[in-house]
Scaffold this motif. Structure first.
Motif, PDB file in Angstrom:
ATOM      1  N   GLN A  31       0.826  -1.209   0.000  1.00 46.15           N
ATOM      2  CA  GLN A  31       0.000   0.000   0.000  1.00 46.15           C
ATOM      3  C   GLN A  31       0.863   1.263   0.000  1.00 46.15           C
ATOM      4  N   TYR A  32       1.882   1.289   0.847  1.00 49.50           N
ATOM      5  CA  TYR A  32       2.706   2.505   0.952  1.00 49.50           C
ATOM      6  C   TYR A  32       3.559   2.699  -0.297  1.00 49.50           C
ATOM      7  N   MET A  33       4.009   1.612  -0.917  1.00 51.35           N
ATOM      8  CA  MET A  33       4.754   1.773  -2.176  1.00 51.35           C
ATOM      9  C   MET A  33       3.824   2.317  -3.257  1.00 51.35           C
ATOM     10  N   TYR A  34       2.584   1.841  -3.274  1.00 48.40           N
ATOM     11  CA  TYR A  34       1.595   2.347  -4.244  1.00 48.40           C
ATOM     12  C   TYR A  34       1.379   3.853  -4.015  1.00 48.40           C
ATOM     13  N   PHE A  35       1.215   4.244  -2.747  1.00 48.89           N
ATOM     14  CA  PHE A  35       1.041   5.675  -2.438  1.00 48.89           C
ATOM     15  C   PHE A  35       2.314   6.450  -2.828  1.00 48.89           C
ATOM     16  N   HIS A  36       3.467   5.838  -2.566  1.00 50.06           N
ATOM     17  CA  HIS A  36       4.743   6.479  -2.932  1.00 50.06           C
ATOM     18  C   HIS A  36       4.783   6.794  -4.432  1.00 50.06           C
ATOM     19  N   PHE A  37       4.484   5.777  -5.268  1.00 50.26           N
ATOM     20  CA  PHE A  37       4.533   5.989  -6.736  1.00 50.26           C
ATOM     21  C   PHE A  37       3.644   7.151  -7.136  1.00 50.26           C
ATOM     22  N   HIS A  38       2.416   7.167  -6.553  1.00 53.46           N
ATOM     23  CA  HIS A  38       1.457   8.169  -7.012  1.00 53.46           C
ATOM     24  C   HIS A  38       1.780   9.570  -6.490  1.00 53.46           C
ATOM     25  N   CYS A  39       2.339   9.662  -5.287  1.00 56.31           N
ATOM     26  CA  CYS A  39       2.762  10.993  -4.807  1.00 56.31           C
ATOM     27  C   CYS A  39       3.947  11.463  -5.639  1.00 56.31           C
ATOM     28  N   ASP A  40       4.848  10.546  -5.934  1.00 54.15           N
ATOM     29  CA  ASP A  40       6.013  10.893  -6.757  1.00 54.15           C
ATOM     30  C   ASP A  40       5.558  11.368  -8.135  1.00 54.15           C
ATOM     31  N   ASP A  41       4.598  10.641  -8.704  1.00 58.36           N
ATOM     32  CA  ASP A  41       4.083  10.969 -10.032  1.00 58.36           C
ATOM     33  C   ASP A  41       3.449  12.357 -10.052  1.00 58.36           C
ATOM     34  N   GLN A  42       2.835  12.752  -8.935  1.00 59.27           N
ATOM     35  CA  GLN A  42       2.153  14.050  -8.885  1.00 59.27           C
ATOM     36  C   GLN A  42       3.080  15.162  -8.402  1.00 59.27           C
ATOM     37  N   GLY A  43       4.335  14.812  -8.108  1.00 60.36           N
ATOM     38  CA  GLY A  43       5.320  15.840  -7.748  1.00 60.36           C
ATOM     39  C   GLY A  43       5.367  16.179  -6.273  1.00 60.36           C
ATOM     40  N   TYR A  44       4.742  15.338  -5.421  1.00 60.82           N
ATOM     41  CA  TYR A  44       4.726  15.633  -3.980  1.00 60.82           C
ATOM     42  C   TYR A  44       5.869  14.874  -3.301  1.00 60.82           C
ATOM     43  N   ASP A  45       7.050  15.476  -3.357  1.00 61.00           N
ATOM     44  CA  ASP A  45       8.259  14.760  -2.906  1.00 61.00           C
ATOM     45  C   ASP A  45       8.241  14.427  -1.420  1.00 61.00           C
ATOM     46  N   GLU A 162       8.607  23.122  -4.761  1.00 62.09           N
ATOM     47  CA  GLU A 162       9.904  22.731  -4.197  1.00 62.09           C
ATOM     48  C   GLU A 162      10.633  21.799  -5.163  1.00 62.09           C
ATOM     49  N   ARG A 163       9.891  20.845  -5.748  1.00 61.30           N
ATOM     50  CA  ARG A 163      10.528  19.918  -6.693  1.00 61.30           C
ATOM     51  C   ARG A 163      11.048  20.684  -7.913  1.00 61.30           C
ATOM     52  N   SER A 164      10.218  21.590  -8.445  1.00 58.79           N
ATOM     53  CA  SER A 164      10.640  22.356  -9.625  1.00 58.79           C
ATOM     54  C   SER A 164      11.904  23.162  -9.324  1.00 58.79           C
ATOM     55  N   LYS A 165      11.932  23.745  -8.101  1.00 62.00           N
ATOM     56  CA  LYS A 165      13.116  24.538  -7.721  1.00 62.00           C
ATOM     57  C   LYS A 165      14.363  23.649  -7.671  1.00 62.00           C
ATOM     58  N   ASN A 166      14.193  22.450  -7.075  1.00 65.08           N
ATOM     59  CA  ASN A 166      15.327  21.522  -6.973  1.00 65.08           C
ATOM     60  C   ASN A 166      15.821  21.106  -8.358  1.00 65.08           C
ATOM     61  N   ILE A 167      14.876  20.825  -9.262  1.00 61.64           N
ATOM     62  CA  ILE A 167      15.266  20.403 -10.607  1.00 61.64           C
ATOM     63  C   ILE A 167      15.996  21.546 -11.307  1.00 61.64           C
ATOM     64  N   ALA A 168      15.419  22.760 -11.197  1.00 60.87           N
ATOM     65  CA  ALA A 168      15.995  23.921 -11.873  1.00 60.87           C
ATOM     66  C   ALA A 168      17.410  24.226 -11.368  1.00 60.87           C
ATOM     67  N   SER A 169      17.626  23.987 -10.032  1.00 60.14           N
ATOM     68  CA  SER A 169      18.939  24.321  -9.475  1.00 60.14           C
ATOM     69  C   SER A 169      19.913  23.135  -9.551  1.00 60.14           C
ATOM     70  N   GLY A 170      19.414  21.994 -10.080  1.00 58.47           N
ATOM     71  CA  GLY A 170      20.288  20.822 -10.216  1.00 58.47           C
ATOM     72  C   GLY A 170      20.463  20.048  -8.910  1.00 58.47           C
ATOM     73  N   ARG A 171      19.673  20.442  -7.876  1.00 53.92           N
ATOM     74  CA  ARG A 171      19.773  19.710  -6.593  1.00 53.92           C
ATOM     75  C   ARG A 171      18.923  18.437  -6.680  1.00 53.92           C
ATOM     76  N   PRO A 172      19.418  17.351  -6.094  1.00 55.14           N
ATOM     77  CA  PRO A 172      18.576  16.149  -6.079  1.00 55.14           C
ATOM     78  C   PRO A 172      17.378  16.354  -5.153  1.00 55.14           C
ATOM     79  N   ALA A 173      16.256  15.649  -5.420  1.00 56.35           N
ATOM     80  CA  ALA A 173      15.092  15.753  -4.554  1.00 56.35           C
ATOM     81  C   ALA A 173      15.468  15.258  -3.173  1.00 56.35           C
TER      82      ALA A 173
END
Ligand SMILES: [Fe+2]
Ligand SMILES: [Fe+2]
Length: 175
Positions: A31-45, A162-173
């Motif tokens: 269940q938690y891995m399923y929730f993980h995939f979907h939060c990741d997919d929606q950008g909620y790091d 926050e994710r967009s900022k990290n990507i733009a600055s080259g920082r890992p999530a």
């Protein structure tokens, strides 16, 4: 007084309860891995990482439970107790996760008492240790639900930004 019959009863009952716990823990990992995939997919790091970390802790619970089952000379039934609940709503994910933790904590408290009554203090202690973890997991989900109530949609929007900022600055999530 402990005789061979009592000992056999203790072992059989403990193995049954430990396997029920393994089944619930497996369901939680899925269940938690399923929730993980979907939060990741929606950008909620933040939430994606919380679900991932918790899934790993539940996996470690399976390891501890299995070690005890093997010590008692039982077989580990690796079968999840329920199917994964499918939802893409973060609010529903958190509510469901909090429910799962509450029900695990209640079961483990009860099963610790059964093991204690059967003179299996090691399994009792193991269930008590797990209760501590499940209560902590509940609290983490409860805090996130509070954040959602307090900040509404902004709470999720901020995670995406926050994710967009990290990507733009080259920082890992954040891990
Ligand atoms: Fe667990
Ligand atoms: Fe948990």
């Amino acid at each position: 007084m402990i005789n061979a019959n009592n000992l056999l009863h203790m072992k059989t009952k403990s193995i049954e309860l430990l396997n029920k716990a393994v089944a619930d823990e497996l369901a939680a990992v899925h269940q938690y891995m399923y929730f993980h995939f979907h939060c990741d997919d929606q950008g909620y790091d933040l939430l994606a990482n919380l679900f991932r970390r918790t899934a790993i802790e539940e996996m470690m619970h399976i390891e501890k439970l299995s070690e005890r089952i093997l010590f008692l000379k039982g077989e580990v039934e690796m079968k999840a107790s329920v199917e994964v609940k499918k939802t893409h709503s973060v609010k529903e994910m958190l509510e469901f996760a909090a429910e799962m933790e509450t029900s695990s904590a209640n079961d483990y408290n009860e099963w610790a008492n059964v093991c204690s009554a059967n003179a299996d203090s090691v399994s009792k202690k193991l269930f008590e240790l797990l209760v501590e973890d499940e209560e902590r997991h509940f609290n983490q989900y409860d805090d996130e639900m509070e954040n959602m109530k307090k900040f509404g949609d902004n709470y999720l929007a901020l995670q995406s930004i926050e994710r967009s900022k990290n990507i733009a600055s080259g920082r890992p999530a954040a891990e």
